[in-house]
Design a protein around this motif. Structure first.
Motif, PDB file in Angstrom:
ATOM      1  N   HIS A  42      -6.647   8.253  18.165  1.00 22.50           N
ATOM      2  CA  HIS A  42      -6.171   6.878  18.203  1.00 22.50           C
ATOM      3  C   HIS A  42      -5.191   6.671  17.062  1.00 22.50           C
ATOM      4  CE1 HIS A  42     -10.031   6.637  20.370  1.00 22.50           C
ATOM      5  NE2 HIS A  42      -9.374   5.785  21.128  1.00 22.50           N
ATOM      6  N   LEU A  43      -4.203   5.817  17.291  1.00 20.49           N
ATOM      7  CA  LEU A  43      -3.232   5.458  16.270  1.00 20.49           C
ATOM      8  C   LEU A  43      -3.461   4.024  15.842  1.00 20.49           C
ATOM      9  CD1 LEU A  43       0.081   6.861  17.824  1.00 20.49           C
ATOM     10  CD2 LEU A  43      -1.252   7.871  15.975  1.00 20.49           C
ATOM     11  N   ILE A  44      -3.374   3.794  14.533  1.00 26.49           N
ATOM     12  CA  ILE A  44      -3.425   2.432  14.011  1.00 26.49           C
ATOM     13  C   ILE A  44      -2.238   2.259  13.065  1.00 26.49           C
ATOM     14  CG2 ILE A  44      -5.921   2.156  14.268  1.00 26.49           C
ATOM     15  CD1 ILE A  44      -6.169   2.688  11.240  1.00 26.49           C
ATOM     16  N   PRO A  45      -1.668   1.066  13.012  1.00 23.27           N
ATOM     17  CA  PRO A  45      -0.529   0.853  12.112  1.00 23.27           C
ATOM     18  C   PRO A  45      -0.967   0.786  10.653  1.00 23.27           C
ATOM     19  CG  PRO A  45      -1.065  -1.171  13.281  1.00 23.27           C
ATOM     20  CD  PRO A  45      -1.966  -0.107  13.828  1.00 23.27           C
ATOM     21  N   THR A  46      -0.121   1.287   9.775  1.00 23.68           N
ATOM     22  CA  THR A  46      -0.428   1.216   8.343  1.00 23.68           C
ATOM     23  C   THR A  46      -0.443  -0.226   7.855  1.00 23.68           C
ATOM     24  OG1 THR A  46       1.904   1.602   7.801  1.00 23.68           O
ATOM     25  CG2 THR A  46       0.433   3.532   7.807  1.00 23.68           C
ATOM     26  N   GLN A  62       2.177   4.738  10.873  1.00 22.86           N
ATOM     27  CA  GLN A  62       0.958   4.839  11.666  1.00 22.86           C
ATOM     28  C   GLN A  62       0.027   5.890  11.077  1.00 22.86           C
ATOM     29  OE1 GLN A  62       2.510   5.532  15.701  1.00 22.86           O
ATOM     30  NE2 GLN A  62       1.748   3.502  16.195  1.00 22.86           N
ATOM     31  N   ILE A  63      -1.266   5.675  11.308  1.00 23.06           N
ATOM     32  CA  ILE A  63      -2.292   6.634  10.924  1.00 23.06           C
ATOM     33  C   ILE A  63      -2.910   7.158  12.213  1.00 23.06           C
ATOM     34  CG2 ILE A  63      -4.509   6.960   9.767  1.00 23.06           C
ATOM     35  CD1 ILE A  63      -3.753   4.507   8.006  1.00 23.06           C
ATOM     36  N   LYS A  64      -2.950   8.478  12.336  1.00 19.39           N
ATOM     37  CA  LYS A  64      -3.619   9.100  13.480  1.00 19.39           C
ATOM     38  C   LYS A  64      -5.051   9.387  13.057  1.00 19.39           C
ATOM     39  CE  LYS A  64      -3.200  12.982  16.688  1.00 19.39           C
ATOM     40  NZ  LYS A  64      -2.408  14.191  16.988  1.00 19.39           N
ATOM     41  N   LEU A  65      -5.996   8.902  13.850  1.00 18.39           N
ATOM     42  CA  LEU A  65      -7.408   9.136  13.573  1.00 18.39           C
ATOM     43  C   LEU A  65      -7.867  10.413  14.273  1.00 18.39           C
ATOM     44  CD1 LEU A  65      -8.805   5.523  14.061  1.00 18.39           C
ATOM     45  CD2 LEU A  65      -7.959   6.587  11.963  1.00 18.39           C
ATOM     46  N   ILE A  72       0.857  -1.186   0.000  1.00 22.66           N
ATOM     47  CA  ILE A  72       0.000   0.000   0.000  1.00 22.66           C
ATOM     48  C   ILE A  72       0.893   1.237   0.000  1.00 22.66           C
ATOM     49  CG2 ILE A  72      -1.718   1.304   1.336  1.00 22.66           C
ATOM     50  CD1 ILE A  72      -2.807  -1.327   0.171  1.00 22.66           C
ATOM     51  N   ASN A  73       0.595   2.179  -0.863  1.00 22.79           N
ATOM     52  CA  ASN A  73       1.308   3.449  -0.876  1.00 22.79           C
ATOM     53  C   ASN A  73       0.667   4.351   0.174  1.00 22.79           C
ATOM     54  OD1 ASN A  73       2.587   5.836  -1.376  1.00 22.79           O
ATOM     55  ND2 ASN A  73       1.782   6.114  -3.435  1.00 22.79           N
ATOM     56  N   VAL A  74       1.310   4.441   1.344  1.00 20.58           N
ATOM     57  CA  VAL A  74       0.719   5.228   2.431  1.00 20.58           C
ATOM     58  C   VAL A  74       0.586   6.692   2.058  1.00 20.58           C
ATOM     59  CG1 VAL A  74       1.407   3.643   4.266  1.00 20.58           C
ATOM     60  CG2 VAL A  74       2.925   5.524   3.648  1.00 20.58           C
ATOM     61  N   GLU A  75       1.385   7.158   1.115  1.00 17.87           N
ATOM     62  CA  GLU A  75       1.295   8.551   0.668  1.00 17.87           C
ATOM     63  C   GLU A  75      -0.060   8.834   0.007  1.00 17.87           C
ATOM     64  OE1 GLU A  75       4.389  10.707   0.387  1.00 17.87           O
ATOM     65  OE2 GLU A  75       5.294   9.278   1.755  1.00 17.87           O
ATOM     66  N   SER A  76      -0.743   7.770  -0.445  1.00 20.16           N
ATOM     67  CA  SER A  76      -2.031   7.956  -1.110  1.00 20.16           C
ATOM     68  C   SER A  76      -3.192   8.056  -0.122  1.00 20.16           C
ATOM     69  CB  SER A  76      -2.286   6.821  -2.111  1.00 20.16           C
ATOM     70  OG  SER A  76      -2.444   5.590  -1.430  1.00 20.16           O
ATOM     71  N   ILE A  77      -2.913   7.952   1.177  1.00 18.70           N
ATOM     72  CA  ILE A  77      -3.956   8.065   2.197  1.00 18.70           C
ATOM     73  C   ILE A  77      -4.251   9.549   2.416  1.00 18.70           C
ATOM     74  CG2 ILE A  77      -4.541   7.677   4.621  1.00 18.70           C
ATOM     75  CD1 ILE A  77      -2.774   5.142   4.479  1.00 18.70           C
ATOM     76  N   ASN A  78      -5.498   9.927   2.186  1.00 16.87           N
ATOM     77  CA  ASN A  78      -5.906  11.332   2.310  1.00 16.87           C
ATOM     78  C   ASN A  78      -6.399  11.650   3.713  1.00 16.87           C
ATOM     79  OD1 ASN A  78      -5.455  11.940  -0.451  1.00 16.87           O
ATOM     80  ND2 ASN A  78      -7.435  11.070  -0.978  1.00 16.87           N
ATOM     81  N   ASN A  79      -6.062  12.846   4.182  1.00 17.07           N
ATOM     82  CA  ASN A  79      -6.612  13.318   5.449  1.00 17.07           C
ATOM     83  C   ASN A  79      -8.132  13.370   5.333  1.00 17.07           C
ATOM     84  OD1 ASN A  79      -3.962  13.648   6.174  1.00 17.07           O
ATOM     85  ND2 ASN A  79      -4.025  15.870   6.238  1.00 17.07           N
ATOM     86  N   ASP A  96      -6.871  11.608  10.535  1.00 15.51           N
ATOM     87  CA  ASP A  96      -6.445  12.958  10.874  1.00 15.51           C
ATOM     88  C   ASP A  96      -5.226  13.274  10.007  1.00 15.51           C
ATOM     89  OD1 ASP A  96      -6.881  15.175  13.108  1.00 15.51           O
ATOM     90  OD2 ASP A  96      -4.708  14.935  12.855  1.00 15.51           O
ATOM     91  N   HIS A  97      -4.193  12.420  10.104  1.00 16.88           N
ATOM     92  CA  HIS A  97      -3.012  12.534   9.250  1.00 16.88           C
ATOM     93  C   HIS A  97      -2.121  11.312   9.465  1.00 16.88           C
ATOM     94  CE1 HIS A  97      -1.650  14.364  13.076  1.00 16.88           C
ATOM     95  NE2 HIS A  97      -0.478  13.823  12.777  1.00 16.88           N
ATOM     96  N   LEU A  98      -1.143  11.156   8.581  1.00 19.97           N
ATOM     97  CA  LEU A  98      -0.149  10.104   8.769  1.00 19.97           C
ATOM     98  C   LEU A  98       0.757  10.515   9.911  1.00 19.97           C
ATOM     99  CD1 LEU A  98       0.862   9.161   5.129  1.00 19.97           C
ATOM    100  CD2 LEU A  98      -0.430   7.782   6.749  1.00 19.97           C
ATOM    101  N   HIS A  99       1.086   9.563  10.754  1.00 16.94           N
ATOM    102  CA  HIS A  99       1.935   9.795  11.919  1.00 16.94           C
ATOM    103  C   HIS A  99       3.207   8.993  11.673  1.00 16.94           C
ATOM    104  CE1 HIS A  99       2.393  11.101  16.082  1.00 16.94           C
ATOM    105  NE2 HIS A  99       2.827   9.894  16.382  1.00 16.94           N
ATOM    106  N   GLY A 100       4.213   9.662  11.103  1.00 19.03           N
ATOM    107  CA  GLY A 100       5.408   8.936  10.673  1.00 19.03           C
ATOM    108  C   GLY A 100       5.072   8.146   9.421  1.00 19.03           C
ATOM    109  N   ASN A 101       5.865   7.127   9.121  1.00 26.74           N
ATOM    110  CA  ASN A 101       5.632   6.308   7.926  1.00 26.74           C
ATOM    111  C   ASN A 101       4.847   5.046   8.215  1.00 26.74           C
ATOM    112  OD1 ASN A 101       6.907   7.982   6.097  1.00 26.74           O
ATOM    113  ND2 ASN A 101       8.920   7.115   6.553  1.00 26.74           N
TER     114      ASN A 101
END
Length: 77
Positions: free
Chosen positions: A46-50, A34-37, A4-11, A27-32
């Motif tokens: 909440h944080l979830i792993p990519t 994790q995703i911050k909700l 998955i290209n994490v860069e393609s995840i939109n806020n 909310d935004h990507l948190h590092g490379n």
């Protein structure tokens, strides 16, 4: 396994568990890795792993975990 290209995840994209339940919004990507909700009903982010992401569309992030597994394992911040 598809990468998955994490860069393609939109806020503000909807985050959908494998069972079809919406578990949050990006909310935004948190590092490379994790995703911050956005703040949840409990008032916390909440944080979830990519690594949980199975598919990304323009406005949806589909996870490979069901909603209960997501809520049992996300990190509250």
């Amino acid at each position: 396994m598809t990468t998955i290209n994490v860069e393609s995840i939109n806020n503000h994209a909807d985050v959908i568990a494998s069972c079809g339940t919406k578990v949050g919004e990006v909310d935004h990507l948190h590092g490379n890795d994790q995703i911050k909700l956005t703040k949840h009903g409990d008032g916390y982010h909440h944080l979830i792993p990519t690594s949980w992401v199975s598919q990304v569309t323009d406005n949806k992030v589909i996870l490979n975990k069901d909603s209960q597994e997501v809520k049992d394992n996300w990190v509250q911040i």
